[in-house]
Design a protein around this motif. Structure first.
Motif, mmCIF file in Angstrom:
data_model
loop_
_atom_site.group_PDB
_atom_site.id
_atom_site.type_symbol
_atom_site.label_atom_id
_atom_site.label_comp_id
_atom_site.label_asym_id
_atom_site.label_seq_id
_atom_site.Cartn_x
_atom_site.Cartn_y
_atom_site.Cartn_z
ATOM 1 N N ALA A 24 0.843 -1.200 0.000
ATOM 2 C CA ALA A 24 0.000 0.000 0.000
ATOM 3 C C ALA A 24 0.875 1.247 0.000
ATOM 4 O O ALA A 24 0.640 2.193 -0.771
ATOM 5 C CB ALA A 24 -0.929 -0.008 1.212
ATOM 6 N N SER A 25 1.882 1.270 0.863
ATOM 7 C CA SER A 25 2.785 2.423 0.914
ATOM 8 C C SER A 25 3.512 2.614 -0.415
ATOM 9 O O SER A 25 3.627 3.752 -0.922
ATOM 10 C CB SER A 25 3.814 2.238 2.039
ATOM 11 O OG SER A 25 3.198 2.256 3.311
ATOM 12 N N GLU A 26 3.987 1.534 -0.997
ATOM 13 C CA GLU A 26 4.727 1.638 -2.241
ATOM 14 C C GLU A 26 3.835 2.056 -3.415
ATOM 15 O O GLU A 26 4.231 2.851 -4.269
ATOM 16 C CB GLU A 26 5.409 0.299 -2.544
ATOM 17 C CG GLU A 26 6.517 -0.058 -1.575
ATOM 18 C CD GLU A 26 7.677 0.918 -1.636
ATOM 19 O OE1 GLU A 26 8.231 1.125 -2.743
ATOM 20 O OE2 GLU A 26 8.033 1.481 -0.586
ATOM 21 N N ALA A 27 2.611 1.527 -3.466
ATOM 22 C CA ALA A 27 1.697 1.877 -4.560
ATOM 23 C C ALA A 27 1.297 3.342 -4.482
ATOM 24 O O ALA A 27 1.222 4.036 -5.510
ATOM 25 C CB ALA A 27 0.469 0.982 -4.525
ATOM 26 N N GLN A 43 1.207 -2.710 -10.615
ATOM 27 C CA GLN A 43 2.628 -2.656 -10.948
ATOM 28 C C GLN A 43 3.495 -3.130 -9.786
ATOM 29 O O GLN A 43 4.418 -3.942 -9.972
ATOM 30 C CB GLN A 43 3.016 -1.230 -11.333
ATOM 31 C CG GLN A 43 4.502 -1.059 -11.657
ATOM 32 C CD GLN A 43 4.863 0.383 -12.002
ATOM 33 O OE1 GLN A 43 4.000 1.182 -12.376
ATOM 34 N NE2 GLN A 43 6.125 0.734 -11.850
ATOM 35 N N VAL A 44 3.217 -2.634 -8.576
ATOM 36 C CA VAL A 44 4.082 -2.965 -7.450
ATOM 37 C C VAL A 44 3.920 -4.431 -7.044
ATOM 38 O O VAL A 44 4.904 -5.105 -6.712
ATOM 39 C CB VAL A 44 3.818 -2.006 -6.263
ATOM 40 C CG1 VAL A 44 2.501 -2.296 -5.570
ATOM 41 C CG2 VAL A 44 4.958 -2.066 -5.262
ATOM 42 N N LEU A 72 12.496 -1.074 -2.580
ATOM 43 C CA LEU A 72 11.452 -0.315 -1.903
ATOM 44 C C LEU A 72 11.774 1.182 -1.960
ATOM 45 O O LEU A 72 12.898 1.610 -1.717
ATOM 46 C CB LEU A 72 11.323 -0.763 -0.446
ATOM 47 C CG LEU A 72 10.804 -2.189 -0.220
ATOM 48 C CD1 LEU A 72 10.876 -2.553 1.257
ATOM 49 C CD2 LEU A 72 9.374 -2.321 -0.734
ATOM 50 N N ASN A 73 10.760 1.965 -2.273
ATOM 51 C CA ASN A 73 10.949 3.416 -2.395
ATOM 52 C C ASN A 73 10.773 4.153 -1.074
ATOM 53 O O ASN A 73 11.507 5.108 -0.797
ATOM 54 C CB ASN A 73 9.969 3.980 -3.421
ATOM 55 C CG ASN A 73 10.325 3.602 -4.837
ATOM 56 O OD1 ASN A 73 11.384 3.973 -5.341
ATOM 57 N ND2 ASN A 73 9.460 2.840 -5.489
ATOM 58 N N THR A 109 3.263 4.197 8.397
ATOM 59 C CA THR A 109 3.072 4.563 6.992
ATOM 60 C C THR A 109 4.221 5.460 6.564
ATOM 61 O O THR A 109 4.582 6.390 7.289
ATOM 62 C CB THR A 109 1.737 5.304 6.806
ATOM 63 O OG1 THR A 109 0.668 4.444 7.177
ATOM 64 C CG2 THR A 109 1.549 5.751 5.365
ATOM 65 N N TRP A 110 4.795 5.170 5.416
ATOM 66 C CA TRP A 110 5.901 5.967 4.900
ATOM 67 C C TRP A 110 5.500 6.639 3.597
ATOM 68 O O TRP A 110 4.775 6.054 2.773
ATOM 69 C CB TRP A 110 7.120 5.076 4.667
ATOM 70 C CG TRP A 110 7.750 4.588 5.930
ATOM 71 C CD1 TRP A 110 8.789 5.152 6.606
ATOM 72 C CD2 TRP A 110 7.397 3.420 6.680
ATOM 73 N NE1 TRP A 110 9.096 4.418 7.725
ATOM 74 C CE2 TRP A 110 8.253 3.353 7.795
ATOM 75 C CE3 TRP A 110 6.424 2.433 6.519
ATOM 76 C CZ2 TRP A 110 8.190 2.339 8.744
ATOM 77 C CZ3 TRP A 110 6.345 1.412 7.457
ATOM 78 C CH2 TRP A 110 7.216 1.369 8.561
#
Length: 273
Positions: free
Chosen positions: A174-177, A206-207, A236-237, A263-264
């Motif tokens: 979720a954080s990455e998307a 995509q992620v 990971l971004n 959450t990032w």
């Protein structure tokens, strides 16, 4: 905990070795998982063929003859490994299926938050009912998200982690998307414009696809059935990158707590308004 990519990696890893094999024996060393393992599991499964290995959300489904199924959830720290039954089981190898090809499929679960359940394809277990669509299915798109988000004030990150809306989008993905889509995680879901919903649906797909391709994400416990870790962590971004420079713009990544989950996000790439 293992999320959709890790479970899909596990499914793909065990499928060639399990499908078409007969279950010769079942050994339950500790039935005290998240829900107790049924006492007659061995009698129920013994001599039954495994016809397919499927996944629904974070559940692995070992499909037997006559429509019966074994549901396996990996919990917080579980993993499935194929082993030689002559090898001594590890301390937390709680359930073992002995297969006709001479291999043993072992469920390793140190925290015992996983599960081994059974159901029938025509009468799915209650844990599988009322689930949202699979995020990699063709029907999952921005229009679907826009319809489900309409009128909702809940933060978009919490909305996409709701399995009633879409399954398998855990905290990491979720954080990455949201980063890929350029959406602040605290944005009320109902305020997302249609093009933002399109971008978010595409980013989720995509992620997750990228994570599956790289064997999932190993943060602490996860290993593929071969014993190898997942390598998606290296790309990971934002997840667990507090104060590190954003890979896109260099702004320090921030961490907040939303819905009792860390959450990032990048405040520059994911502005609040």
């Amino acid at each position: 905990m293992p999320e959709l990519p890790e479970v899909e990696t596990t499914r793909r890893g065990i499928e060639p070795h399990v499908v078409g094999q007969r279950i010769e024996d079942v050994i339950v060393r500790d039935a005290r998982l998240r829900w107790p393992v049924r006492a007659d599991l061995g009698d129920f499964l013994r001599a039954r063929p495994v016809e397919a290995v499927e996944r629904r959300a974070k559940y692995l489904l070992l499909c037997l003859d006559r429509g019966d199924r074994i549901l396996i959830h990996l919990g917080m720290s579980g993993s499935l490994r194929l082993d030689d039954p002559a090898n001594p089981p590890r301390k937390h190898d709680h359930v073992e299926w002995r297969l006709g090809n001479g291999r043993a499929l072992r469920l390793h679960d140190p925290r015992r938050f996983g599960a081994v359940l059974t159901d029938h394809a025509d009468d799915p277990h209650r844990r599988l009912r009322n689930l949202g669509p699979e995020p990699l299915d063709p029907d999952f798109d921005g229009a679907y998200l826009a319809g489900r988000f309409a009128g909702r004030r809940v933060a978009v990150k919490q909305a996409i982690m709701n399995a009633d809306i879409v399954v398998g989008v855990g905290n990491i993905y979720a954080s990455e998307a949201l980063f890929l889509a350029g959406i602040h995680p605290g944005m009320p879901a109902g305020q997302l414009a249609p093009d933002a919903c399109d971008a978010l649906a595409a980013a989720i797909r995509q992620v997750l696809a990228a994570a599956i391709e790289q064997g999932g994400t190993t943060l602490r416990d996860f290993l593929a059935p071969s014993g190898t870790p997942g390598y998606f962590r290296q790309t990971l971004n934002v997840y667990e990158r507090t104060d590190q420079p954003c890979r896109r713009c260099g702004t320090p990544v921030e961490r907040v707590v939303m819905g009792q989950r860390s959450t990032w996000f990048c405040p520059a790439c994911q502005p609040e308004d």
